[in-house]
Design an enzyme around this catalytic site. Structure first.
Site, PDB file in Angstrom:
ATOM      1  CG  ASP A 198      35.242 -29.499  90.921  1.00 18.28           C
ATOM      2  OD1 ASP A 198      34.513 -28.717  91.559  1.00 18.28           O
ATOM      3  OD2 ASP A 198      34.796 -30.251  90.039  1.00 18.28           O
ATOM      4  NE  ARG A 368      25.497 -37.005  97.317  1.00 18.87           N
ATOM      5  CZ  ARG A 368      25.831 -36.212  96.300  1.00 18.87           C
ATOM      6  NH1 ARG A 368      27.098 -35.999  96.023  1.00 18.87           N
ATOM      7  NH2 ARG A 368      24.902 -35.650  95.551  1.00 18.87           N
TER       8      ARG A 368
END
Length: 409
Positions: A198, A368
């Site tokens: 991925d 993040r």
């Protein structure tokens, strides 16, 4: 207030000599915002506006259905070949289609059907949830198949003779930790398994060389570092060596060998086109193509170097603030975002957004911040660090309103 490891004057000097600086003006970034969430949704390229406008007003508006014969029908393959250049694949090995989740379903199903003596999908605990959810659904629909999920440090031991496919996300969505693609592809093959990557947090952000690593299969999304827009089509990769033997479980008409003969029976198209299913979303494809073309103009080595420098700057700010960085410090072992752990990370993220610094939160305690080199500068990072310092020093994130808001992305 901390002493920043880089002053504003130093940051401006770095930006002035940045060879990627010209790309910033090619994005429609709002005034007063420092955007540190391009790893979740890329910014809008200015060229996209004109590209989509042309598609709506001329191609759709004037040419109407004739546009299918004037470029639309080839869009998935054309964009796929462009994405291939970003991920180390060859012509005819990548196609832009559907979503990452749908493409995972296709490739995992194909890998299991092609290896009836192997019934296990192996993946990492804590992988991005949709990957595990899709894999669980695939396994539930194929007799005898199972999903085996283990911690990262147990993956090697779990690669047994029953594993059909090892499914890993190259860059972890939360920590930014990166798998060594060549190493893990070799380990999967040594165990007799296929390797599926991925690339959602890789494509357009870090060096990717699928063919160099000998990878079998891959998927990725178009709306993060490729700047294809919200919900942009995804893409999938099937190595040339596997294209004849793997079949698409979603046998839609666009994947037919002769879709406009309208035969009752299904005959798969040769090559990567067989992985199409329904009619491609041409409006969304136009936005994706503009983003991919912009990314192709940039020197990948410059992207990698600037990403590392931006990370080092933000990591030094985090260290000075006493934040726990959970992303690897070695640039060869991470992607292009940085993650800090904080007990009030959700409220902290919301307080930053209220002050014009857009990052995001990942449960349970991770702040993040995306470091996207094409449109982010050193001054942005230093300014964001000063605002983060102020929010932490003043305790502004303790305002109850920040704990109650829904986070973005």
């Amino acid at each position: 207030m901390i002493k920043s490891p880089m002053t504003l004057d130093e940051a401006r000097a770095r930006d002035a000599t940045d060879p990627l600086r010209g790309f910033r003006d090619r994005f429609a970034l709002p005034d007063g915002v420092i955007y540190l969430d391009g790893n979740s949704l890329g910014a809008l390229p200015r060229a996209t506006v004109a590209r989509v406008d042309d598609l709506m007003t001329r191609q759709w508006g004037d040419r109407l259905i004739r546009s299918w014969n004037e470029g639309w029908i080839d869009t998935p393959q054309r964009i796929g070949d462009k994405i291939a250049r970003l991920i180390g694949a060859g012509p005819g090995e990548v196609i832009a289609t559907d979503s990452t989740s749908v493409n995972l379903f296709k490739l995992l199903s194909a890998a299991l059907h092609a290896q009836p003596d192997r019934r296990v999908i192996l993946s990492e605990a804590g992988n991005f949830p949709t990957d595990l959810h899709i894999a669980e659904g695939v396994a539930a629909g194929i007799p005898g198949a199972t999903l085996r999920v283990v911690p990262r440090d147990q993956l090697g031991a779990a690669l047994g003779h029953d594993v059909a496919v090892l499914m890993l996300t190259q860059v972890h969505y939360k920590t930014a930790e990166r798998f060594d693609m060549a190493e893990w592809t070799t380990r999967a093959h040594a165990a007799g398994a296929m390797m599926l990557w991925d690339l959602s947090h890789s494509a357009g952000a870090i060096p990717v060389n699928l063919n160099g690593a000998g990878a079998d299969l891959a998927v990725g999304c178009g709306y993060k570092y490729l700047n294809g827009g919200p919900g942009a089509p995804g893409f999938l990769f099937v190595a040339q060596a596997h294209q004849a033997r793997l079949g698409n479980p979603l046998s839609g008409w666009m994947g037919h060998a002769a879709p406009f003969e309208f035969a009752d029976g299904y005959a798969p198209a040769p090559g990567v086109r067989r992985w199409l299913a329904g009619t491609p979303p041409i409006l969304a494809m136009a936005a994706l193509e503009a983003g991919v073309e912009l990314m192709l103009e940039a020197d990948p080595a410059l992207i990698v170097a600037k990403s590392a420098a931006l990370f080092d700057t933000m990591a030094a700010i985090g260290d000075a603030l006493g934040l726990a960085c959970i992303s690897p410090r070695d640039p060869a072992r991470r992607g292009s975002h940085i993650a800090f752990r904080h007990p009030h990370a959700h409220a902290l993220c919301q307080a930053l957004i209220a002050r014009g610094v857009i990052g995001d939160f990942r449960t349970p305690d991770v702040l993040r911040l995306g470091l996207t080199p094409l449109y982010l500068g050193f001054e942005d990072v230093v300014r964001a660090g000063a605002i983060l310092d102020d929010v932490l020093t003043t305790g502004a994130y303790h305002d109850p309103v920040f704990a109650q808001r829904q986070t973005v992305t």
